[in-house]
Write a protein that holds these residues in place. Structure first.
Motif, PDB file in Angstrom:
ATOM      1  N   UNK B  63      18.824 -18.457 -52.182  1.00  0.00           N
ATOM      2  CA  UNK B  63      17.658 -19.066 -51.545  1.00  0.00           C
ATOM      3  C   UNK B  63      17.997 -20.402 -50.874  1.00  0.00           C
ATOM      4  N   UNK B  65      19.044 -23.106 -52.345  1.00  0.00           N
ATOM      5  CA  UNK B  65      18.458 -24.168 -53.166  1.00  0.00           C
ATOM      6  C   UNK B  65      19.515 -25.031 -53.858  1.00  0.00           C
ATOM      7  N   UNK B  95      12.921 -20.953 -44.825  1.00  0.00           N
ATOM      8  CA  UNK B  95      11.708 -21.367 -45.523  1.00  0.00           C
ATOM      9  C   UNK B  95      10.634 -20.292 -45.461  1.00  0.00           C
ATOM     10  N   UNK B  98      11.449 -17.775 -48.160  1.00  0.00           N
ATOM     11  CA  UNK B  98      11.262 -18.231 -49.533  1.00  0.00           C
ATOM     12  C   UNK B  98       9.817 -18.069 -49.961  1.00  0.00           C
ATOM     13  N   UNK B  99       9.632 -17.529 -51.142  1.00  0.00           N
ATOM     14  CA  UNK B  99       8.283 -17.391 -51.670  1.00  0.00           C
ATOM     15  C   UNK B  99       7.563 -16.192 -51.087  1.00  0.00           C
ATOM     16  N   UNK B 104      11.340 -16.845 -56.694  1.00  0.00           N
ATOM     17  CA  UNK B 104      12.215 -17.179 -57.805  1.00  0.00           C
ATOM     18  C   UNK B 104      11.424 -17.793 -58.960  1.00  0.00           C
ATOM     19  N   UNK B 106      12.121 -19.793 -62.937  1.00  0.00           N
ATOM     20  CA  UNK B 106      13.189 -20.594 -63.548  1.00  0.00           C
ATOM     21  C   UNK B 106      13.105 -20.596 -65.073  1.00  0.00           C
ATOM     22  N   UNK B 108      12.831 -23.283 -67.285  1.00  0.00           N
ATOM     23  CA  UNK B 108      11.864 -24.152 -67.950  1.00  0.00           C
ATOM     24  C   UNK B 108      10.533 -24.092 -67.218  1.00  0.00           C
ATOM     25  N   UNK B 112       9.018 -26.722 -64.317  1.00  0.00           N
ATOM     26  CA  UNK B 112       9.051 -26.112 -62.990  1.00  0.00           C
ATOM     27  C   UNK B 112       7.694 -26.108 -62.318  1.00  0.00           C
ATOM     28  N   UNK B 113       6.642 -26.350 -63.091  1.00  0.00           N
ATOM     29  CA  UNK B 113       5.319 -26.458 -62.495  1.00  0.00           C
ATOM     30  C   UNK B 113       5.008 -27.933 -62.297  1.00  0.00           C
ATOM     31  N   UNK B 126       0.959 -21.122 -52.215  1.00  0.00           N
ATOM     32  CA  UNK B 126       1.839 -20.101 -51.633  1.00  0.00           C
ATOM     33  C   UNK B 126       1.041 -19.165 -50.761  1.00  0.00           C
ATOM     34  N   UNK B 129       0.067 -20.691 -47.539  1.00  0.00           N
ATOM     35  CA  UNK B 129       1.233 -20.946 -46.682  1.00  0.00           C
ATOM     36  C   UNK B 129       1.718 -19.661 -46.000  1.00  0.00           C
ATOM     37  N   UNK B 130       1.865 -18.599 -46.801  1.00  0.00           N
ATOM     38  CA  UNK B 130       2.516 -17.399 -46.253  1.00  0.00           C
ATOM     39  C   UNK B 130       1.534 -16.333 -45.817  1.00  0.00           C
ATOM     40  N   UNK B 174       4.177 -18.898 -63.427  1.00  0.00           N
ATOM     41  CA  UNK B 174       5.306 -18.904 -62.490  1.00  0.00           C
ATOM     42  C   UNK B 174       5.498 -17.516 -61.890  1.00  0.00           C
ATOM     43  N   UNK B 177       2.887 -16.776 -59.336  1.00  0.00           N
ATOM     44  CA  UNK B 177       3.196 -17.464 -58.097  1.00  0.00           C
ATOM     45  C   UNK B 177       4.282 -16.706 -57.331  1.00  0.00           C
TER      46      UNK B 177
ATOM     47  N   UNK C 209      12.267 -30.494 -61.670  1.00  0.00           N
ATOM     48  CA  UNK C 209      12.337 -29.050 -61.417  1.00  0.00           C
ATOM     49  C   UNK C 209      11.223 -28.564 -60.489  1.00  0.00           C
ATOM     50  N   UNK C 210      10.038 -29.211 -60.564  1.00  0.00           N
ATOM     51  CA  UNK C 210       8.933 -28.655 -59.778  1.00  0.00           C
ATOM     52  C   UNK C 210       9.200 -28.780 -58.275  1.00  0.00           C
ATOM     53  N   UNK C 212      12.103 -28.177 -56.925  1.00  0.00           N
ATOM     54  CA  UNK C 212      12.873 -26.968 -56.647  1.00  0.00           C
ATOM     55  C   UNK C 212      11.935 -25.768 -56.532  1.00  0.00           C
ATOM     56  N   UNK C 213      10.928 -25.717 -57.422  1.00  0.00           N
ATOM     57  CA  UNK C 213       9.941 -24.639 -57.334  1.00  0.00           C
ATOM     58  C   UNK C 213       9.248 -24.671 -55.985  1.00  0.00           C
ATOM     59  N   UNK C 215      10.363 -25.780 -53.199  1.00  0.00           N
ATOM     60  CA  UNK C 215      11.262 -25.270 -52.165  1.00  0.00           C
ATOM     61  C   UNK C 215      11.365 -23.755 -52.249  1.00  0.00           C
ATOM     62  N   UNK C 216      11.431 -23.248 -53.504  1.00  0.00           N
ATOM     63  CA  UNK C 216      11.536 -21.797 -53.673  1.00  0.00           C
ATOM     64  C   UNK C 216      10.278 -21.107 -53.164  1.00  0.00           C
ATOM     65  N   UNK C 217       9.160 -21.843 -53.147  1.00  0.00           N
ATOM     66  CA  UNK C 217       7.915 -21.271 -52.623  1.00  0.00           C
ATOM     67  C   UNK C 217       7.906 -21.265 -51.111  1.00  0.00           C
ATOM     68  N   UNK C 218       8.834 -21.972 -50.489  1.00  0.00           N
ATOM     69  CA  UNK C 218       8.876 -22.034 -49.036  1.00  0.00           C
ATOM     70  C   UNK C 218       8.119 -23.212 -48.454  1.00  0.00           C
TER      71      UNK C 218
END
Lengths: 375, 575, 312
Positions: B63, B65, B95, B98-99, B104, B106, B108, B112-113, B126, B129-130, B174, B177, C209-210, C212-213, C215-218
């Motif tokens: 991705x 990242x 971009x 992604x998503x 993706x 993760x 933790x 990650x949120x 998301x 956006x998409x 997660x 999402x 980390x969020x 990175x999340x 970015x992973x979401x676009x």
């Protein structure tokens, strides 16, 4: 036989690793060199090898820097002035005024008339003896130097014809010594208090926390000014004490937090498990792991205290009159600027800016190098 | 079984270099050294490896990242998706993938949120956006998604903040999402490692079901081969940045041809037998897969063994402040009783928050016990004065979970090991102490040069050996192992477990072996204590517990253990 | 919530008492008999005797302490030793000018620093980032005195762009005429340290980390910064700004002194120069109380922007 026993192979400790990282950072090394150069100058001037005669009037009043060329007395704006008349500093505020008034009042009140000596002002001057001594010394110098006062000096001269270079060196000595010793005092206090409070917790922590919140409720500068207002005698020791005794709070907060974090780390629990005493855990186990925080804090405080000293001395609450410091130089320079005499201002500001910049850059690099994340 | 067709994504000769220190140009190393594999449509590919194998770096590279300041993808590497090389795609194009096409999750879920936005907002972000949904449409869809990933009361939970949800629910968010835009590929980077074993099972089942339903592909990254067995169609085994083995699930598990895969499969303590010694990675170095050890050790108690420690009704409460004057009591452990016979092992097993660690720390008096007594040779440890207890302290020692945190980084190994000798006045002279320490180092399998080195120069397994050696300096009777092997890679774990076993046999140590890992506890213990929310739910001989669990919680726990080679999906389609 | 505020206020009492004791020790014990200082100010011995009686100098320390506490509670610190103006009046009339400078200054400084810090955080690690950071370090190394002296001399005295100093009666005149240069100088001095601090707040968040999340979401990089990172970083920023407000009141003393702005800061300097103890005592105690209240306020705002914080 084990071949390794005879040749113990030593490994770099974390300090050595940090130093290795620091050495790889070119900017840090330049900054360190600048700081070292200032410290060397300081040592030399403190030992009396250089700038010993900074208060000798070797140039004409307001002698300009050499590259500007000599100026006539009219250009210098000192027509009709000669050294003797300018001997009393034209401070916007005479720091001795209150003392003089007080002494004058005492004389009127008839206090100890036998003990006091009266000077030209017609008041009791406790420094009379010293001033006489200084004047004698000056007279002696003047007999040899008065004839050939120089029209220009490399970086110019101040109102009295003192060489700006030497004055700046002497000023740096005062400011750096004050900054370093006060920072050392504050760091030691903060570290000790923080270690005890953080390690023992409970009511010990409550006590120190109370102490901390009392000190931090009063804004730092206000506290310094209040202490300066009460302590009438001025001197390097006084200002070091003022700065050190009020400046420990930031170190305390960080060190306490570190101790709270570390005392529950597994390596400390393990030390507890093998029966290590409290003192052993506090200073032999935990302290080496957080000492970099103290070091970085001390470095930060040194810069902060140099800045504070400059402001205090500028206001007349700092070092005593007759002692060069960056702050008192800026004070004189403030009035000189109106006359277009910018060189004292430039020299003092530049010296301070260079040292503080180098010190700050070095502090940043030090923090990076000691960053435990990179362990 | 999924139908295979042309690959959805293929990785060709991926090479990634990493730099650890921005100032040090020599600190770079190759994290991924030319990795190639394919992810077919509608299937699950597992990327397995221990720490440092480069599996997560590979996943992040897909991705784009990877942290740009210290990672470089070398030229020549290719990641092909839909005919395009993702590594050369302009940022904006990547971009928009992604998503949407590739998403993706993760390890933790908590961090990650974003902690200050509601979970509903973060999912809706998301969608808006998409998918160009209006806020209202997005909100409806969020509730549907939360429902789909099995969150109870989804409408209410959509306005909750992440910290108000449990770890399992956070991971479900997660996942919601990640599947919001119906991606073709879901990359799951160790999604269950931070979760308890019962929650792990639920999340694995959810992922398998969603993969089936949405007909997407999943790239599942994990260190745990057993988990892989349950979920993957294809398995890719990595070590040190290289691929060691690649094949279908069945092929890898039933007929591994790489020695490293063999080793991984055999290093884990099996549940159905108890070999005398676990296989370790060295056994496979000569390039062949030896047969599993057949000599079996017997465990369990008859009831007549001499008891060294008896704990009765142990309890520990913590108090938090509440309201103006109130105090709230939290019982971390209560009513814990057991007997520990000399030379035997008591396993304590439970999930996070079960109070198992509290029991260990309380016995060492690292926490003061609130109630109960601990009789050591008839004397209550909790009633002793500090000075009295000091003499008993050396007879009960503890090995902690994290070998990186339990050794003082500013001490050399020699200092670490001599310190207890110094404190307790063992050994007499410095020379004698040095000799004792060197003997111990040899005992735990470390070279004598270690004496002058610092902990950071050792690997996790070696550090744990140092920690064990530190305990042994005092010749303890009881050793408490608090999750002592949980942070270690499987292959290293086996070595440390073997070492513990050898030491027990040699010094007839008694162990209190605390772990969340049932397989390890069962392997090591004579008796097992199952804890849940501060209470003991079951206490019996270890084989008894595994064969005939009485308490429903124990049964749930046992059910949740992933069994290598047995696939969830198979079960789902069978049902 | 109410319980929390009540308890916090209750907990402030010991701290406030500590400040009172500290100030009392400093002025009544270290400072010694005020007669020595008063002698230089007043020729009338009766006046001096009066003040000594007012302070209870000849009474035991606990009586003096009690007198001090009564002064604090009633707000009646008597008159200034130098000017004879009541301390109450001094405080009331000096607060306005200080606020005229401080409020626009704080708002501008914070907003500019946040904007710049986000910009720098966006290009973190680049040459621009390094250059800006070095410029900040150099800028912070020059004494505030030099900024004031040079700017005042050059912009006001030489170029005549601003009044050299002074203060008027109307708010608009003060704000748009007299306060402009002081605010400009304070901004020049204050933005660099804030920029550096806020940048570290942002960088701390960017490594979470969020992000990175996100970015992973676009999400686009600006959206991650302006929405996700800013919201999280605003927590320490607001706390920092709020907690520093009271000390700003004093911190602006150099500016006020140079530009003859009749504010609190200048009053402190004057009082210290004149050994005007009642004024210093009053300002110290009240500023300490204000600091504590602002800390509480900072915590309440903290709660409002961080859902994780539960006030207990």
């Amino acid at each position: 036989m084990n071949p390794f026993l005879d040749t113990p192979q030593t490994s770099p400790g974390l300090w050595a690793l940090a130093w290795r990282r620091l050495r790889a950072d070119r900017m840090a090394m330049v900054a360190l060199a600048v700081v070292a150069w200032f410290l060397l100058t300081l040592l030399l001037s403190a030992a009396g090898f250089i700038a010993k005669d900074w208060d000798a009037e070797i140039g004409v009043n307001y002698a300009p820097p050499t590259f500007m060329g000599a100026q006539s007395a009219e250009e210098r704006g000192v027509q009709g002035m000669h050294a003797a008349e300018v001997a009393t500093p034209d401070n916007p505020r005479d720091p001795l005024r209150d003392i003089i008034r007080q002494l004058r009042a005492e004389r009127e009140g008839g206090a100890n008339p036998a003990l006091v000596q009266f000077d030209d002002y017609g008041i009791a001057d406790p420094l009379a003896a010293e001033i006489a001594e200084i004047r004698a010394a000056q007279g002696q110098r003047n007999t040899t130097a008065a004839i050939e006062k120089r029209a220009t000096l490399p970086l110019g001269a101040d109102k009295w014809g003192h060489d700006i270079i030497q004055k700046t060196i002497k000023g740096s000595e005062t400011s750096i010594v004050v900054g370093l010793t006060a920072a050392l005092l504050a760091t030691v206090l903060g570290t000790l208090f923080g270690a005890v409070a953080g390690y023992y917790g409970k009511w010990v922590d409550d006590c120190f926390n109370w102490f901390y919140s009392v000190f931090t409720s009063v804004p730092y500068l206000l506290l310094i000014l209040a202490v300066a207002a009460v302590l009438q005698q001025k001197g390097v020791l006084t200002i070091v004490l003022i700065l050190g005794l009020t400046g420990w709070t930031g170190v305390f907060r960080l060190i306490r937090a570190e101790y709270i974090k570390h005392k529950n780390r597994e390596y400390v629990l393990a030390a507890d498990a093998i029966g290590a005493s409290d003192l052993r855990k506090m200073f032999i186990h935990i302290f080496p792991n957080i000492s970099h925080v103290s070091l970085v804090q001390m470095s930060i405080l040194t810069v902060a205290f140099i800045k504070s000293e400059v402001i205090l001395s500028f206001l007349g609450f700092g070092v005593p009159v007759g002692m060069a410091s960056w702050g008192s130089m800026l004070n004189e320079a403030q009035n000189e600027l109106i006359l277009g005499k910018w060189w004292q201002l430039a020299a003092a500001s530049a010296a301070m800016a260079v040292l503080v910049t180098a010190f700050s850059l070095f502090t940043d690099a030090l923090r990076d190098a000691l960053d435990p994340k990179l362990k | 079984m999924a139908v295979e067709s042309k690959p959805l994504l293929s990785v060709h000769d991926l090479r990634v270099n990493f730099r650890l220190d921005k100032h040090d140009k020599n600190s770079g190393f190759a994290a991924v050294k030319g990795v190639s594999f394919e992810i077919p449509e509608n299937s699950t590919v597992a990327l397995v490896g221990e720490s440092g194998s480069g599996k997560s770096v590979t996943a992040l590279a897909i991705l784009g990242l990877l942290p740009p300041e210290n990672a470089t993808v070398l030229p020549g590497s290719q990641i092909l998706y839909g005919g395009r090389n993702l590594l050369e795609l302009p940022k904006s194009a990547l971009r928009s993938l992604r998503g949407k096409d590739i998403s993706m999750i993760f390890q933790e879920p908590m961090s990650s949120l974003n902690p200050v936005f509601t979970v509903g907002y973060q999912i809706a972000e998301v969608l808006r956006l998409h998918m160009d949904l209006t806020p209202r449409q997005a909100q409806t869809r969020v509730v549907e998604l939360l429902n789909e990933v099995g969150i109870p009361d989804p409408a209410a939970k959509s306005i909750a903040y992440p910290f108000q949800l449990s770890g399992g629910q956070q991971q479900r968010v997660m996942i919601a999402m990640a599947i919001a835009c119906n991606p073709r590929l879901l990359i799951a980077d160790e999604p269950t490692t931070a979760l308890d074993v019962t929650i792990q099972k639920q999340i694995l089942e959810l992922l398998a079901a969603l993969q089936d339903k949405h007909r997407m592909s999943v790239l599942f990254i994990t260190h745990d081969l057993a988990v892989v067995g349950e979920i993957a169609d294809h398995v890719v085994v990595m070590r040190d940045g290289e691929i060691r083995e690649r094949g279908t699930n069945e092929a890898v598990f039933s007929n591994p041809h790489d020695t490293y895969t063999c080793a991984l499969l055999q290093c884990r303590p099996p549940l159905d037998s108890r070999p005398r010694r676990l296989a370790v990675i060295e056994d496979f170095m000569d390039g062949n897969c030896p047969a599993p050890e057949t000599e079996v050790s017997k465990r369990g108690l008859s009831g007549s063994e001499p008891v060294i420690l008896e704990v009765r009704n142990l309890g520990k409460s913590f108090y938090t402040r509440e309201g103006l004057f109130g105090n709230r009591e939290f019982k971390a452990a209560h009513g814990v009783s057991f007997k520990l016979p000399r030379g035997k092992t008591l396993g304590v097993v439970g999930e996070s928050g079960s109070g198992k660690t509290t029991v260990g720390l309380t016995l060492m008096r690292l926490h003061e016990a609130t109630t109960g007594e601990a009789l050591f040779e008839g004397r209550d440890l909790f009633l002793m004065s500090k000075a009295e207890f000091k003499n008993y302290k050396r007879r009960i020692q503890i090995v902690f979970q994290n070998p990186y945190a339990s050794l003082n980084p500013r001490f050399t190994v020699g200092q670490i090991l001599s310190e207890p000798l110094l404190i307790h006045g063992i050994g007499g002279s410095d020379a004698k102490r040095t000799r004792l320490v060197n003997e111990l180092l040899e005992h735990v399998g470390l070279p004598q040069v270690s004496y002058h080195k610092y902990p950071h120069e050792f690997s996790g397994g070696q550090r744990q050996r140092i920690a064990i050696a530190r305990c042994l300096t005092m010749k303890p009777d009881i050793l408490i192992c608090d999750e002592s092997v949980s942070a270690l890679d499987v292959s290293v774990q086996a070595q440390v477990l073997n070492l513990l076993q050898d030491l027990q046999d040699e010094f007839s140590l008694s162990y209190i072996f605390i772990s969340h890992d049932l397989a390890v506890v069962k392997y090591m213990s004579d008796q097992v204590l199952v804890m849940n929310q501060g209470e003991v739910v079951e206490y019996a001989n270890s084989d008894e517990i595994y064969l005939r669990p009485q308490h429903p919680y124990t049964q749930r726990l046992l059910n949740a253990i992933p069994k290598a080679g047995e696939r969830i999906r198979g079960k789902i389609s069978a049902n | 919530m109410t319980a929390y505020i009540l308890r916090r206020l209750w907990q402030m009492l010991p701290t406030l008492l500590g400040v009172v004791v500290l100030v009392f020790l400093l002025f009544n014990w270290v400072g010694g008999d005020p007669a020595y200082i008063l002698a230089g100010k007043m020729s009338n011995p009766e006046q001096i005797a009066n003040i000594r009686k007012q302070l209870g100098v000849d009474e035991p320390y606990w009586v003096q302490m009690w007198i001090f506490i009564k002064q604090i509670v009633t707000g009646d610190f008597g008159a200034s030793w130098s000017t004879g103006e009541t301390v109450k009046n001094v405080l009331e009339t000096r607060l306005g000018p200080s606020m005229t400078v401080l409020i626009p200054l704080t708002i501008l400084e914070t907003l500019i620093a946040i904007g710049l810090a986000l910009g720098v955080a966006y290009v973190r690690g680049s040459l621009t980032d390094r250059m800006v950071m070095i410029a900040c370090t150099v800028g912070m190394s020059i004494s505030i005195l030099v900024y004031i002296i040079v700017f005042q001399y050059w912009l006001a005295y030489k170029l005549g762009l601003f009044p050299v100093q002074g203060w008027g009666d109307s708010l608009s005149e003060n704000l748009f005429h007299y306060a402009l240069l002081p605010i400009l100088i304070a901004l020049a001095v204050g933005i660099a340290p804030n920029l550096r601090l806020f940048r570290t707040f942002f960088l701390d968040e960017i490594n979470q980390d969020y992000v990175r999340t996100g970015r992973a979401k676009g999400l686009s990089e600006p959206r991650i910064l302006w929405v996700h990172v800013l919201r999280n970083a605003s927590i320490p920023i607001v706390t920092h700004v709020m907690a520093n407000l009271p000390s700003l009141l004093i911190g602006a003393f150099l500016i006020e002194r140079f530009f003859s702005i009749p504010g609190i800061g200048r009053e402190v300097i004057l009082a210290v120069e004149r050994s005007d103890f009642p004024v210093i005592k009053a300002i110290t105690v009240y500023v300490a109380a204000a600091t504590m209240l602002f800390n509480l306020l900072a915590d309440l705002i903290y709660k409002a922007i961080d859902p994780r914080v539960q006030l207990k």
